[in-house]
Every structure is written in structure tokens, then in C-alpha cells.
Design an enzyme around this catalytic site. Sequence first.
Site, PDB file in Angstrom:
ATOM      1  N   GLU A  21     -59.327  12.373   4.531  1.00 48.50           N
ATOM      2  CA  GLU A  21     -60.315  11.874   5.511  1.00 48.50           C
ATOM      3  C   GLU A  21     -59.863  12.439   7.123  1.00 48.50           C
ATOM      4  O   GLU A  21     -58.537  12.402   7.455  1.00 48.50           O
ATOM      5  CB  GLU A  21     -60.311  10.322   5.828  1.00 48.50           C
ATOM      6  CG  GLU A  21     -61.430   9.971   6.758  1.00 48.50           C
ATOM      7  CD  GLU A  21     -61.608   8.245   6.747  1.00 48.50           C
ATOM      8  OE1 GLU A  21     -61.428   7.743   5.728  1.00 48.50           O
ATOM      9  OE2 GLU A  21     -61.500   7.773   8.024  1.00 48.50           O
ATOM     10  N   GLU A  26     -63.478   8.513  17.116  1.00 54.53           N
ATOM     11  CA  GLU A  26     -63.356   7.374  16.744  1.00 54.53           C
ATOM     12  C   GLU A  26     -62.801   6.333  17.797  1.00 54.53           C
ATOM     13  O   GLU A  26     -61.953   6.709  18.546  1.00 54.53           O
ATOM     14  CB  GLU A  26     -62.843   7.160  15.409  1.00 54.53           C
ATOM     15  CG  GLU A  26     -63.027   5.742  14.754  1.00 54.53           C
ATOM     16  CD  GLU A  26     -62.299   5.677  13.599  1.00 54.53           C
ATOM     17  OE1 GLU A  26     -62.529   5.040  12.572  1.00 54.53           O
ATOM     18  OE2 GLU A  26     -61.256   6.471  13.013  1.00 54.53           O
TER      19      GLU A  26
END
Length: 323
Positions: A143, A148
Amino acid sequence: MSFTTFLSSLALLIAGATAFPSNVSKLAAAYALQDSYDSSNWLSKFDVQAINDPTHGFVTYVDQGTAQNLGLIKNQGSQVYMGVDTTSHLDPNGPGRKSVRIQSKKSYTHGLVIADIAHAPGSNCGAWPAFWMVGPNWPNSGELDIIEGVNLNTYNQVTLHTSAGCVPNVGAGGQSGHPVGNADCGAGGGYTGCGVESGSATSYGTAFNANGGGVYASLWTSSAIKVWYWASRDVPANIRNGNPDPSSWGTPQANYAGCNFDQKFSNMNIIFDITFCGDWAGAVWGSSSCASVNPSCNAYVAQQPQSFTDTYWLINSVKVYSV
């Protein structure tokens, strides 16, 4: 010089002239456009995922039809809008706030991913938006979190998650951000990951938007994963003209090297989402100033729909180049 020698020299010059553009073409094709995602094809290239949030957020991800009917996903001129419900008052113990999560139909192994973003979700208490890539059988295929953050943050965090045994030399070759989280990107089952927090106070959320939006570029090869950010006014000309050249971009925000990336990262899809509370925004709620407004993240998100009017993505394009 004899006439024969002259002709021979002329032939060599002509041959060189025709070869030169070929070489230039090969250099220009080093990063060839593989896929372009924009308002003309967005919903044909992404799946809208009405799934349970794997990060346990106070969110209800809706299907494409519902999202379109509620105006949570739509074309806005030449841009793509993806947002959340900003009108419903909810039960904190019931279903979470309606939102959108999309995943590319296509997966990638290696690539240069360039996202041109006019507006990112604002820095709001309870919000946890992300633009990221993930492979199957998490965390074993990896990932990469490109954009974010949670709550009132304005500093972006790039993070790698994978299975145990990926301990990259973070910052080798230079990076502008600083490491956070684990040294091993797969420690603790991969949940914490190995992060790099940006040194730029305009790299995420409300400050990113006030600074005019921007571009994130992520280069993923066998030997490294790097992420750059620019405000819109500072985007390199070679990105704008469709001939990206990472060697000319200077120091990235995040720079990972020294892990067996081909073993740990493969077949990753592109995802945009906006969730609330959950495993990160909810977990740090008590240590943020948001807790002084409401001691419960879920209750705040449930009872303050008007707080999320700027919790939306507005995307110009995402382009994927082969490497």
C-alpha cells in the site's frame, strides 16, 4: 575533397540527421502515457465501492447511483467532484455519514502517477481523506498512501504498508519530509507502516486549497518509491506539457530505497476516499483540539454536517506513465 568523398560525407550527415530525432524520440518516450483519468472517463475507469470501511470509520460508502443522485460524485465543468453528505443529522450509534470511495478498475506494477488536484478535502475535525494505491491480499502486495491526513492537519503524510521485512533506507538520496512510524513498513502486521511527514505546511487540507491546489507525483520502480508535491503555480513545465522528467524535479517529499519493492509491492489499484473517525482520526481524537468541541469523534461527525462543506475532492486529472 573529391566529389566522391563529398557525396560520402553528405550521406553521413543525412544519416546522422535522420538518426538524431529517433534518439530524441526514444528519450521522450522514457515515461510513456499509459492511462489518463479525467471527467471524460472517470466513472468508466473507476468502481464506486459501497463497502464496509476496512478502517472502521463512521462512514457509509454509497454505490454509484446513490452517489450521483445525492450529488456526491459528479462532473463539475472539466473537473471531477467527490464529496460527502453535508446536510443529514445522524445518530452517533447508527450508520455513518454518506461518502464516496472509488477504486481504479486497472492495477499497476511500477509507474509514474501524477495527480493534478484543484481541491482536497479540508482540514476538518473527524475527517480522514486519502489518495492511495493498494494491492490484493493486504498487506502482502503493498500500500502506498500518497495524500493522507486527519482532523486539523495541514502537513501531508506519505506512508508505505506491506508485509514484514521491508526496511527501506528512508531519505537516501535526499527528501524534504521527515520519517514517522516504523522502520519496518510491515511491523505490527503492516498497520502502522513507515511514513514520511511533509515539511510543507501547505501540502494537505485547507492550507493546500488556500495555496491554489497542486500536483502530487509518485514514482514507483524496482529500486525506489518517491513522492513529490508542488503548488499549482510551481508545477514543472515538463509535467504540464506531458513529458515528465523526474530527474529534473529536485528533492522529493518522500524517498524510499533499499527494500525489495518488487517482492513487496505489486498489482496496486488507485483509490480516493473520505472516511471519518475510525482507526486513525478517531484514535487520535482525544489528543487533538477537536476533543474540546466534542469528546466523541462519532458524535461530532454525526451532529455537525455543516462542518464538512469543504470535505471534497476536485480533480483535474490523474495520469499514469509507464516506467
